[in-house]
Write a protein that holds these residues in place. Structure first.
Motif, mmCIF file in Angstrom:
data_model
loop_
_atom_site.group_PDB
_atom_site.id
_atom_site.type_symbol
_atom_site.label_atom_id
_atom_site.label_comp_id
_atom_site.label_asym_id
_atom_site.label_seq_id
_atom_site.Cartn_x
_atom_site.Cartn_y
_atom_site.Cartn_z
ATOM 1 N N ASN A 65 0.843 -1.190 0.000
ATOM 2 C CA ASN A 65 0.000 0.000 0.000
ATOM 3 C C ASN A 65 0.877 1.238 0.000
ATOM 4 O O ASN A 65 1.800 1.353 0.807
ATOM 5 C CB ASN A 65 -0.883 0.024 1.249
ATOM 6 C CG ASN A 65 -1.848 -1.123 1.280
ATOM 7 O OD1 ASN A 65 -2.564 -1.354 0.317
ATOM 8 N ND2 ASN A 65 -1.863 -1.856 2.375
ATOM 9 N N TYR A 80 5.161 4.310 1.269
ATOM 10 C CA TYR A 80 4.293 3.166 1.495
ATOM 11 C C TYR A 80 4.027 3.026 2.970
ATOM 12 O O TYR A 80 4.688 3.643 3.803
ATOM 13 C CB TYR A 80 4.887 1.884 0.910
ATOM 14 C CG TYR A 80 6.177 1.446 1.545
ATOM 15 C CD1 TYR A 80 6.182 0.610 2.664
ATOM 16 C CD2 TYR A 80 7.417 1.855 1.031
ATOM 17 C CE1 TYR A 80 7.370 0.194 3.243
ATOM 18 C CE2 TYR A 80 8.601 1.441 1.599
ATOM 19 C CZ TYR A 80 8.563 0.611 2.702
ATOM 20 O OH TYR A 80 9.741 0.208 3.294
ATOM 21 N N PHE A 81 3.016 2.229 3.268
ATOM 22 C CA PHE A 81 2.682 1.978 4.667
ATOM 23 C C PHE A 81 2.303 0.521 4.841
ATOM 24 O O PHE A 81 1.855 -0.139 3.910
ATOM 25 C CB PHE A 81 1.546 2.906 5.137
ATOM 26 C CG PHE A 81 0.283 2.802 4.336
ATOM 27 C CD1 PHE A 81 -0.746 1.950 4.718
ATOM 28 C CD2 PHE A 81 0.121 3.562 3.175
ATOM 29 C CE1 PHE A 81 -1.919 1.862 3.983
ATOM 30 C CE2 PHE A 81 -1.059 3.479 2.426
ATOM 31 C CZ PHE A 81 -2.067 2.632 2.841
ATOM 32 N N VAL A 82 2.534 0.045 6.041
ATOM 33 C CA VAL A 82 2.221 -1.336 6.397
ATOM 34 C C VAL A 82 1.367 -1.298 7.644
ATOM 35 O O VAL A 82 1.699 -0.604 8.602
ATOM 36 C CB VAL A 82 3.500 -2.156 6.642
ATOM 37 C CG1 VAL A 82 3.165 -3.582 7.029
ATOM 38 C CG2 VAL A 82 4.418 -2.111 5.436
ATOM 39 N N VAL A 83 0.264 -2.012 7.588
ATOM 40 C CA VAL A 83 -0.631 -2.055 8.741
ATOM 41 C C VAL A 83 -0.387 -3.321 9.517
ATOM 42 O O VAL A 83 -0.230 -4.383 8.981
ATOM 43 C CB VAL A 83 -2.110 -1.998 8.277
ATOM 44 C CG1 VAL A 83 -3.038 -2.058 9.473
ATOM 45 C CG2 VAL A 83 -2.355 -0.746 7.474
#
Length: 78
Positions: free
Chosen positions: A59, A75-78
């Motif tokens: 993402n 980007y991001f990581v959940v």
């Protein structure tokens, strides 16, 4: 990073729309910066990010100039 004309508005595109090859110049600049400033080899991490972009599970967004070249990404990581 190359500048752009004041009238040009960069486009923000989801990473899922891009192939990792479109970010190669940014990755190479990032690898050099990590090496020169932090004495850290970022190559393996860049390869991992490339893989996740190509399998469409990362993402985030890329900033594109008016010619479609990538200026940067996040980007991001959940």
């Amino acid at each position: 990073m190359a500048g752009f004309a004041a009238s040009a508005v960069p486009e923000m595109a989801p990473l899922s729309r891009l192939e990792s090859a479109a970010l190669n110049a940014v990755f190479e600049e990032e690898i050099r910066a990590w090496r020169d400033l932090l004495c850290w080899d970022f190559s393996a991490s860049a390869d991992l990010v490339r893989h996740y972009i190509d399998v469409r599970i990362l993402n985030g967004f890329a900033l594109l100039d008016d010619g479609g070249d990538v200026l940067g990404y996040a980007y991001f990581v959940v």
